[in-house]
Write an enzyme that holds these catalytic residues in place. Sequence first.
Site, PDB file in Angstrom:
ATOM      1  N   GLU A 151      -7.434   2.788  -6.594  1.00  0.00           N
ATOM      2  CA  GLU A 151      -8.374   2.829  -5.552  1.00  0.00           C
ATOM      3  C   GLU A 151      -9.764   2.680  -6.059  1.00  0.00           C
ATOM      4  O   GLU A 151     -10.183   3.030  -7.252  1.00  0.00           O
ATOM      5  CB  GLU A 151      -8.083   4.042  -4.728  1.00  0.00           C
ATOM      6  CG  GLU A 151      -8.844   3.905  -3.496  1.00  0.00           C
ATOM      7  CD  GLU A 151      -8.851   2.511  -2.585  1.00  0.00           C
ATOM      8  OE1 GLU A 151      -8.981   1.459  -3.004  1.00  0.00           O
ATOM      9  OE2 GLU A 151      -8.248   2.764  -1.573  1.00  0.00           O
TER      10      GLU A 151
ATOM     11  N   ARG B 130       0.374   8.799  -5.512  1.00  0.00           N
ATOM     12  CA  ARG B 130       0.906   8.329  -4.035  1.00  0.00           C
ATOM     13  C   ARG B 130       1.229   6.875  -4.148  1.00  0.00           C
ATOM     14  O   ARG B 130       2.096   6.750  -3.376  1.00  0.00           O
ATOM     15  CB  ARG B 130      -0.576   8.523  -3.240  1.00  0.00           C
ATOM     16  CG  ARG B 130      -1.686   7.927  -3.622  1.00  0.00           C
ATOM     17  CD  ARG B 130      -2.977   8.219  -2.737  1.00  0.00           C
ATOM     18  NE  ARG B 130      -4.343   7.540  -2.822  1.00  0.00           N
ATOM     19  CZ  ARG B 130      -5.142   7.980  -3.692  1.00  0.00           C
ATOM     20  NH1 ARG B 130      -4.989   8.894  -4.463  1.00  0.00           N
ATOM     21  NH2 ARG B 130      -6.308   7.218  -3.963  1.00  0.00           N
TER      22      ARG B 130
ATOM     23  N   ASN C   6      -5.506  10.998   3.911  1.00  0.00           N
ATOM     24  CA  ASN C   6      -5.373   9.777   4.833  1.00  0.00           C
ATOM     25  C   ASN C   6      -5.376  10.364   6.288  1.00  0.00           C
ATOM     26  O   ASN C   6      -6.227   9.691   7.068  1.00  0.00           O
ATOM     27  CB  ASN C   6      -4.116   8.968   4.796  1.00  0.00           C
ATOM     28  CG  ASN C   6      -4.114   8.010   3.841  1.00  0.00           C
ATOM     29  OD1 ASN C   6      -2.897   7.986   3.070  1.00  0.00           O
ATOM     30  ND2 ASN C   6      -4.913   7.580   3.033  1.00  0.00           N
TER      31      ASN C   6
ATOM     32  N   HIS D 183      -3.578   0.673  -3.520  1.00  0.00           N
ATOM     33  CA  HIS D 183      -4.266   1.486  -2.411  1.00  0.00           C
ATOM     34  C   HIS D 183      -5.060   0.238  -1.474  1.00  0.00           C
ATOM     35  O   HIS D 183      -5.121  -0.945  -1.736  1.00  0.00           O
ATOM     36  CB  HIS D 183      -5.281   2.145  -3.005  1.00  0.00           C
ATOM     37  CG  HIS D 183      -4.632   3.054  -4.229  1.00  0.00           C
ATOM     38  ND1 HIS D 183      -4.379   4.224  -4.040  1.00  0.00           N
ATOM     39  CD2 HIS D 183      -4.432   2.936  -5.592  1.00  0.00           C
ATOM     40  CE1 HIS D 183      -3.641   4.788  -5.072  1.00  0.00           C
ATOM     41  NE2 HIS D 183      -3.920   3.884  -6.080  1.00  0.00           N
TER      42      HIS D 183
ATOM     43  N   ARG E  74       0.648  -1.221   0.174  1.00  0.00           N
ATOM     44  CA  ARG E  74      -0.161  -0.132  -0.124  1.00  0.00           C
ATOM     45  C   ARG E  74       0.811   1.261   0.015  1.00  0.00           C
ATOM     46  O   ARG E  74       2.099   1.075   0.520  1.00  0.00           O
ATOM     47  CB  ARG E  74      -1.020  -0.030   1.156  1.00  0.00           C
ATOM     48  CG  ARG E  74      -1.822   1.249   1.170  1.00  0.00           C
ATOM     49  CD  ARG E  74      -2.876   1.202   2.564  1.00  0.00           C
ATOM     50  NE  ARG E  74      -3.449   2.527   2.420  1.00  0.00           N
ATOM     51  CZ  ARG E  74      -3.897   3.238   3.520  1.00  0.00           C
ATOM     52  NH1 ARG E  74      -3.755   2.632   4.640  1.00  0.00           N
ATOM     53  NH2 ARG E  74      -4.747   4.349   3.174  1.00  0.00           N
ATOM     54  N   HIS E  75       0.418   2.501  -0.482  1.00  0.00           N
ATOM     55  CA  HIS E  75       1.095   3.542  -0.728  1.00  0.00           C
ATOM     56  C   HIS E  75       1.347   4.175   0.737  1.00  0.00           C
ATOM     57  O   HIS E  75       0.701   4.038   1.726  1.00  0.00           O
ATOM     58  CB  HIS E  75       0.508   4.544  -1.505  1.00  0.00           C
ATOM     59  CG  HIS E  75      -0.944   4.681  -1.111  1.00  0.00           C
ATOM     60  ND1 HIS E  75      -1.133   5.856   0.002  1.00  0.00           N
ATOM     61  CD2 HIS E  75      -2.230   4.381  -1.415  1.00  0.00           C
ATOM     62  CE1 HIS E  75      -2.357   5.928   0.307  1.00  0.00           C
ATOM     63  NE2 HIS E  75      -3.112   5.284  -0.657  1.00  0.00           N
ATOM     64  N   GLY E  76       2.209   5.092   0.584  1.00  0.00           N
ATOM     65  CA  GLY E  76       2.378   5.949   1.945  1.00  0.00           C
ATOM     66  C   GLY E  76       1.476   6.915   2.342  1.00  0.00           C
ATOM     67  O   GLY E  76       0.537   7.214   1.622  1.00  0.00           O
ATOM     68  N   GLN E  77       1.640   7.407   3.491  1.00  0.00           N
ATOM     69  CA  GLN E  77       0.344   8.374   4.165  1.00  0.00           C
ATOM     70  C   GLN E  77       0.525   9.663   3.201  1.00  0.00           C
ATOM     71  O   GLN E  77       1.365  10.294   2.360  1.00  0.00           O
ATOM     72  CB  GLN E  77       0.967   8.747   5.372  1.00  0.00           C
ATOM     73  CG  GLN E  77      -0.098   9.913   6.186  1.00  0.00           C
ATOM     74  CD  GLN E  77       0.438   9.898   7.437  1.00  0.00           C
ATOM     75  OE1 GLN E  77       0.325   9.010   8.403  1.00  0.00           O
ATOM     76  NE2 GLN E  77       1.007  11.150   7.795  1.00  0.00           N
ATOM     77  N   THR E  78      -0.959  10.106   3.047  1.00  0.00           N
ATOM     78  CA  THR E  78      -1.204  11.383   2.508  1.00  0.00           C
ATOM     79  C   THR E  78      -1.962  12.316   3.464  1.00  0.00           C
ATOM     80  O   THR E  78      -2.284  11.768   4.354  1.00  0.00           O
ATOM     81  CB  THR E  78      -2.026  11.411   1.225  1.00  0.00           C
ATOM     82  OG1 THR E  78      -3.474  10.898   1.575  1.00  0.00           O
ATOM     83  CG2 THR E  78      -1.437  10.194   0.246  1.00  0.00           C
ATOM     84  N   LEU E  79      -2.059  13.528   3.331  1.00  0.00           N
ATOM     85  CA  LEU E  79      -2.739  14.384   4.215  1.00  0.00           C
ATOM     86  C   LEU E  79      -4.080  14.097   4.178  1.00  0.00           C
ATOM     87  O   LEU E  79      -4.674  13.877   5.393  1.00  0.00           O
ATOM     88  CB  LEU E  79      -2.778  15.907   3.649  1.00  0.00           C
ATOM     89  CG  LEU E  79      -3.365  16.840   4.501  1.00  0.00           C
ATOM     90  CD1 LEU E  79      -2.853  16.930   6.092  1.00  0.00           C
ATOM     91  CD2 LEU E  79      -3.332  18.312   3.724  1.00  0.00           C
TER      92      LEU E  79
END
EC number: 5.4.2.12
Length: 209
Positions: A83, A59, A16, A145, A9-14
């Site tokens: 996603e 992302r 998230n 995702h 899974r992708h890294g964190q985003t705002l």
Amino acid sequence: MSRRIVCLRHGQTLWNVEQRFQGHSDIPLDETGVAQAARAASLLASLRPTMIVSSDLQRANDTALALGRLISLDVAVDKDFRERGGGQWEGLTRQEIAARWPEEYAAWEAPDGEPVTDVAARVATAMRRWAARVDDDGLLVVVSHGAALRLGICELLGLPEQLWPALGGLGNCSWSVLQEGRRGWRLLEHNAGTLPEPVHSDDKPEAEA
């Protein structure tokens, strides 16, 4: 040995952090997400991936590129690893969705969003398609995702839809490992790579508990 798939899974985003439904919205990694991608890359590099493919959303693609640069491997892009589409829910917080669509929120089905069965089918089909390009002892890394990967894994394993909620969610830059055997695919690891922590995803809330 037999071919394996690492579902990352992708890294964190705002979004998230703010618990906003991202869906097809193209939201970048935040500073934490970039660091998570670098850490995951350093760990997964030791598995010696032979192929990397990612969602076309930045992302996921930026997370995949962190690994690709580290091991000098090109990253292919496939929009079938996007996603789950959230329609009018995209950009809204869980509280906003619950207030406006209480019944749909309970079922986690956006009125004009993508059905979970469609997501499961497209992601699992893409996994099979790319895995077929990998040598018998190769390792495919799919960077995608939270909801897309969980649903695709359930479909690839042949689980009936009523059992899909039994598989928990994936944290940011956590991964699951699938291995192909004589009787099909099996799940070796799930949500690995981090200590237990809250999962902020587009996935159904119960899948994240």
